[in-house]
Scaffold this motif. Structure first.
Motif, PDB file in Angstrom:
ATOM      1  N   ARG A  54    -117.277  11.087  -3.109  1.00 61.52           N
ATOM      2  CA  ARG A  54    -117.065   9.662  -3.401  1.00 61.52           C
ATOM      3  C   ARG A  54    -116.877   9.441  -4.894  1.00 61.52           C
ATOM      4  O   ARG A  54    -116.027   8.668  -5.331  1.00 61.52           O
ATOM      5  N   ALA A  55    -117.725  10.149  -5.678  1.00 66.40           N
ATOM      6  CA  ALA A  55    -117.630   9.999  -7.138  1.00 66.40           C
ATOM      7  C   ALA A  55    -116.274  10.489  -7.628  1.00 66.40           C
ATOM      8  O   ALA A  55    -115.631   9.845  -8.471  1.00 66.40           O
ATOM      9  N   ALA A  56    -115.831  11.630  -7.087  1.00 67.06           N
ATOM     10  CA  ALA A  56    -114.536  12.178  -7.505  1.00 67.06           C
ATOM     11  C   ALA A  56    -113.402  11.218  -7.154  1.00 67.06           C
ATOM     12  O   ALA A  56    -112.481  10.998  -7.949  1.00 67.06           O
ATOM     13  N   LEU A  57    -113.513  10.636  -5.975  1.00 69.07           N
ATOM     14  CA  LEU A  57    -112.480   9.700  -5.540  1.00 69.07           C
ATOM     15  C   LEU A  57    -112.435   8.479  -6.463  1.00 69.07           C
ATOM     16  O   LEU A  57    -111.356   8.023  -6.872  1.00 69.07           O
ATOM     17  N   THR A  58    -113.604   7.963  -6.813  1.00 68.37           N
ATOM     18  CA  THR A  58    -113.671   6.816  -7.732  1.00 68.37           C
ATOM     19  C   THR A  58    -113.055   7.178  -9.081  1.00 68.37           C
ATOM     20  O   THR A  58    -112.292   6.405  -9.671  1.00 68.37           O
ATOM     21  N   LEU A  59    -113.416   8.364  -9.579  1.00 66.02           N
ATOM     22  CA  LEU A  59    -112.869   8.797 -10.870  1.00 66.02           C
ATOM     23  C   LEU A  59    -111.348   8.904 -10.808  1.00 66.02           C
ATOM     24  O   LEU A  59    -110.645   8.471 -11.725  1.00 66.02           O
ATOM     25  N   LEU A  60    -110.855   9.473  -9.732  1.00 69.80           N
ATOM     26  CA  LEU A  60    -109.414   9.677  -9.620  1.00 69.80           C
ATOM     27  C   LEU A  60    -108.661   8.360  -9.433  1.00 69.80           C
ATOM     28  O   LEU A  60    -107.550   8.196  -9.944  1.00 69.80           O
ATOM     29  N   LYS A  61    -109.299   7.435  -8.731  1.00 69.31           N
ATOM     30  CA  LYS A  61    -108.665   6.132  -8.530  1.00 69.31           C
ATOM     31  C   LYS A  61    -108.631   5.321  -9.815  1.00 69.31           C
ATOM     32  O   LYS A  61    -107.744   4.514 -10.035  1.00 69.31           O
ATOM     33  N   ARG A  62    -109.670   5.499 -10.634  1.00 75.78           N
ATOM     34  CA  ARG A  62    -109.748   4.732 -11.890  1.00 75.78           C
ATOM     35  C   ARG A  62    -109.589   5.697 -13.060  1.00 75.78           C
ATOM     36  O   ARG A  62    -110.487   5.824 -13.897  1.00 75.78           O
ATOM     37  N   LYS A  63    -108.485   6.350 -13.058  1.00 73.51           N
ATOM     38  CA  LYS A  63    -108.245   7.410 -14.028  1.00 73.51           C
ATOM     39  C   LYS A  63    -108.372   6.928 -15.480  1.00 73.51           C
ATOM     40  O   LYS A  63    -109.076   7.527 -16.289  1.00 73.51           O
ATOM     41  N   ASP A  64    -107.690   5.818 -15.770  1.00 68.07           N
ATOM     42  CA  ASP A  64    -107.678   5.353 -17.161  1.00 68.07           C
ATOM     43  C   ASP A  64    -109.017   4.785 -17.593  1.00 68.07           C
ATOM     44  O   ASP A  64    -109.458   4.992 -18.725  1.00 68.07           O
ATOM     45  N   GLN A  65    -109.673   4.050 -16.673  1.00 69.44           N
ATOM     46  CA  GLN A  65    -110.941   3.406 -17.054  1.00 69.44           C
ATOM     47  C   GLN A  65    -112.120   4.378 -17.030  1.00 69.44           C
ATOM     48  O   GLN A  65    -113.073   4.227 -17.769  1.00 69.44           O
ATOM     49  N   LEU A  66    -112.078   5.365 -16.133  1.00 63.60           N
ATOM     50  CA  LEU A  66    -113.248   6.227 -15.956  1.00 63.60           C
ATOM     51  C   LEU A  66    -112.979   7.707 -16.236  1.00 63.60           C
ATOM     52  O   LEU A  66    -113.675   8.322 -17.042  1.00 63.60           O
ATOM     53  N   LEU A  67    -112.011   8.261 -15.549  1.00 64.39           N
ATOM     54  CA  LEU A  67    -111.834   9.717 -15.606  1.00 64.39           C
ATOM     55  C   LEU A  67    -111.503  10.216 -17.010  1.00 64.39           C
ATOM     56  O   LEU A  67    -112.158  11.129 -17.518  1.00 64.39           O
ATOM     57  N   THR A  68    -110.525   9.592 -17.631  1.00 65.84           N
ATOM     58  CA  THR A  68    -110.123  10.068 -18.962  1.00 65.84           C
ATOM     59  C   THR A  68    -111.235   9.865 -19.997  1.00 65.84           C
ATOM     60  O   THR A  68    -111.571  10.813 -20.722  1.00 65.84           O
TER      61      THR A  68
END
Lengths: 255, 196
Positions: free
Chosen positions: B29-43
């Motif tokens: 779930r965390a990975a999915l959230t990160l990938l969905k919100r790439k600019d706000q979270l993942l990067t």
């Protein structure tokens, strides 16, 4: 009536018993694997769900007294336990570093020496007596030596201190043969005294007081047989906790 | 594992699952959230991780974690350098800092003596503490109220010799109902009672 085929393989185990926690180590983030010395079922390892919680942590320590409910689907499984604390537990000894070392040594020795799932109520009651004695700094080192002697007895390697192995004499028993664990009198042992182990008088009866040097002699005696007969056979050294206890007793000039 | 995900995503999930509090399902779930919100979270997270990995070091004075060495606490002139509070791990240091009840310096031991696990003083940062303690007016032992914690506290008190050593109190927690407390805590609180 025919048994359901599954019952041939599945022997659910469930019991409730008084126990001492011998050790506890984290398993995952919330669980703990405990080693218990139960009164009627011997040494058992079990998973305690939620053992890392703030509520359970205080009594998941070596030396804590609990009521354990053990469950396993089959005898081969690790099993799970729920524990209910009884009494204050090891926190009563927090201000006494020597007693803490004694408790840790007794727990480590019991965990290391006793086979799993083999009833040894004698060891349970010996640990109970030692736990009570640890609150009394003057007497517990002698009780600890007796605990180790009792552990040897339970494991089938009891010292025979009733009479001299050579002459049958009942008095003046001051040595123990390192090979047989039998007492030797002063006269019979004179020629071999360098090879024999000293037998401190307090180990012969509850009435004898403990004089200087006798705790060390007692620990040398039980340590020799624990190492030679129990731990060598298991390809393990004596627990480090026991060595630390001896160091601490030596530093406190209590040996 | 995410059956249809590529190896990069699977690796991300596998690594996230190793974090405390996350299992395989929550890591997914965390990975999915990160990938969905790439600019706000993942990067930003990737940058923060890279920066932390590059800059965070262990303070050679106290053993804490910081981006500079000596750490911010050790180099803060406003903190009382005559007090050292000894803690087991950095997490305990952060908890004490969060409480804001202490303004001295720290020493992180890096573990506890454990007779059962065979962990001796050589495995801990004891010698550094002994050296530092020679020039302070008090060492506060903030170690766990467990058999290992108290064994370590007694050992340190012995080693610190002439330096005054104190321990944290044991007893009732703030907001604690007596009927919910374990017997050990109640007994400790009763023994440590003080004039009202």
């Amino acid at each position: 009536m025919l048994q359901h085929p599954k019952s041939l393989y599945h022997h659910p185990m469930e019991f409730e018993d008084d126990a001492y926690v011998l050790s506890a180590r984290a398993h995952g983030e919330t669980g703990v694997i405990v080693e218990l010395l139960t009164q009627n079922h011997g040494r058992y390892a079990a998973h305690v769900a939620g053992g890392a919680s703030r509520r359970m942590k205080p009594f998941l320590q070596g030396g804590a007294r609990v009521i354990a409910t053990f469950r396993a689907r089959t005898a081969e499984q690790l099993g799970a336990a729920t524990l209910e604390p009884v009494g204050e537990g090891p926190s009563a000894l927090f201000d006494d570093p020597l007693a803490l070392a004694g408790l840790a040594a007794a727990a480590a020795l019991t965990a290391g020496a006793l086979p799993e799932r083999e009833p040894h109520p004698g060891v349970f009651f010996a640990l109970e007596a030692l736990s009570a004695a640890l609150l009394h700094p003057d007497i517990w080192p002698a009780v600890y030596v007796r605990f180790e002697s009792g552990l040897l007895q339970e494991l089938g390697f009891g010292l025979d201190l009733t009479k001299c192995a050579a002459t049958g004499a009942l008095d003046d028993l001051i040595y123990v043969s390192p090979r047989t664990g039998r007492a030797v009198s002063a006269v019979a042992g004179e020629a071999y005294k360098d090879k024999l182990l000293a037998l401190p008088p307090f180990m012969l009866g509850a009435q004898a007081g403990v004089r200087e040097g006798e705790i060390g002699q007692g620990l040398d005696l039980t340590g020799h047989f624990l190492e030679a007969f129990v731990f060598n056979a298991l390809n393990k050294p004596l627990p480090q906790a026991r060595g630390w206890l001896i160091d601490r007793l030596r530093d406190a000039q209590r040996l | 594992m995410a059956a249809s995900a590529g190896p990069e995503i699977e690796r991300l999930i596998a690594l996230l699952a190793k974090l405390p509090g996350l299992g395989p399902r929550s890591a997914r779930r965390a990975a999915l959230t990160l990938l969905k919100r790439k600019d706000q979270l993942l990067t930003p997270l990737a940058q923060a991780l890279a920066e932390a990995s590059e800059k965070v070091v262990t303070c050679t004075t106290c053993g804490s974690l910081d981006t500079r060495n000596p750490c911010a606490i050790c180099s803060d002139p406003n903190r009382d350098s005559g007090l050292i509070c000894v803690v087991e791990e950095v997490g305990a240091l952060w908890a004490l800092e969060r409480a804001g009840a202490y303004a001295g310096r720290y020493h992180v031991l890096g573990g506890l003596l454990s007779a059962l696990d065979g962990r001796g003083p050589e495995a801990l940062r004891v010698e550094g503490l002994v050296a530092r303690a020679a020039s302070v007016r008090e060492v506060i032992l903030a170690l766990p109220a467990t058999v290992d914690g108290q064994t370590t506290a007694h050992y340190l008190a012995d080693r610190l010799g002439a330096t005054p050593v104190t321990m944290l109190a044991r007893g009732l927690p703030v907001g604690g109902d007596i009927d919910w407390l374990d017997d050990g805590t109640i007994a400790q609180a009763m023994r440590a009672r003080r004039p009202a």
